[in-house]
Write a protein that holds these residues in place. Structure first.
Motif, PDB file in Angstrom:
ATOM      1  N   GLU A 147       1.402   2.644  15.800  1.00 15.03           N
ATOM      2  CA  GLU A 147       1.020   3.579  14.706  1.00 15.03           C
ATOM      3  C   GLU A 147       0.908   3.405  13.434  1.00 15.03           C
ATOM      4  N   THR A 148       1.757   2.477  13.011  1.00 23.70           N
ATOM      5  CA  THR A 148       1.408   2.076  11.501  1.00 23.70           C
ATOM      6  C   THR A 148       1.615   0.335  11.428  1.00 23.70           C
ATOM      7  N   GLU A 183      12.510   2.745   3.409  1.00 29.47           N
ATOM      8  CA  GLU A 183      12.349   4.352   4.142  1.00 29.47           C
ATOM      9  C   GLU A 183      11.083   4.628   3.914  1.00 29.47           C
ATOM     10  N   PHE A 184      10.286   4.919   4.998  1.00 20.68           N
ATOM     11  CA  PHE A 184       8.978   5.333   5.395  1.00 20.68           C
ATOM     12  C   PHE A 184       8.508   6.897   5.465  1.00 20.68           C
ATOM     13  N   ASP A 185       7.583   7.236   4.943  1.00 22.46           N
ATOM     14  CA  ASP A 185       7.402   8.703   5.324  1.00 22.46           C
ATOM     15  C   ASP A 185       6.496   8.953   6.364  1.00 22.46           C
ATOM     16  N   ARG A 186       5.958   7.805   7.063  1.00 19.87           N
ATOM     17  CA  ARG A 186       5.043   8.022   8.224  1.00 19.87           C
ATOM     18  C   ARG A 186       5.433   6.972   9.257  1.00 19.87           C
ATOM     19  N   GLY A 187       5.100   7.334  10.298  1.00 23.92           N
ATOM     20  CA  GLY A 187       5.322   6.345  11.420  1.00 23.92           C
ATOM     21  C   GLY A 187       6.164   7.276  12.532  1.00 23.92           C
ATOM     22  N   GLY A 188       6.395   6.753  13.676  1.00 18.83           N
ATOM     23  CA  GLY A 188       6.754   7.693  14.666  1.00 18.83           C
ATOM     24  C   GLY A 188       7.602   6.891  15.793  1.00 18.83           C
ATOM     25  N   HIS A 189       7.688   7.484  16.863  1.00 18.06           N
ATOM     26  CA  HIS A 189       8.493   6.636  17.727  1.00 18.06           C
ATOM     27  C   HIS A 189       7.943   5.174  18.382  1.00 18.06           C
ATOM     28  N   PHE A 190       6.627   5.002  18.098  1.00 19.53           N
ATOM     29  CA  PHE A 190       5.973   3.720  18.583  1.00 19.53           C
ATOM     30  C   PHE A 190       5.406   3.185  17.046  1.00 19.53           C
ATOM     31  N   VAL A 225      13.669   2.432   8.056  1.00 19.14           N
ATOM     32  CA  VAL A 225      14.111   3.870   8.636  1.00 19.14           C
ATOM     33  C   VAL A 225      12.454   4.673   8.575  1.00 19.14           C
ATOM     34  N   PHE A 226      12.113   5.035   9.802  1.00 18.03           N
ATOM     35  CA  PHE A 226      11.043   6.077   9.746  1.00 18.03           C
ATOM     36  C   PHE A 226      11.406   7.458  10.045  1.00 18.03           C
TER      37      PHE A 226
END
Length: 74
Positions: free
Chosen positions: A57-58, A46-53, A24-25
């Motif tokens: 991105e990460t 669960e991650f605190d960074r990352g986005g749609h891609f 979960v991003f």
């Protein structure tokens, strides 16, 4: 009649029995609604960074999480 997005994707279908991993991003509310209906979720991150891609991105987060998940299935 308003239909939830998770219902539209078939989240109400019977459990397949396949071990499932969920990452979960930020902003991933739909995946949570679908995954919580599953009974075979064996890995949840669960991650605190990352986005749609996320992979672009990460990639470090994605690769580490994939290794953790598949490592438990050996």
């Amino acid at each position: 009649m308003q239909v939830k997005e998770s219902e539209q994707w078939g989240a109400e279908t019977p459990d397949s029995g396949v071990p499932t991993g969920v990452a979960v991003f930020p902003g991933s509310k739909t995946v949570r609604a679908i995954a919580e209906k599953r009974t075979t979720v064996v890995h949840w991150s669960e991650f605190d960074r990352g986005g749609h891609f996320v992979p672009m991105e990460t990639p470090d987060l994605v690769l580490g999480d994939l290794r953790d998940f598949f490592g438990t299935l050996r």
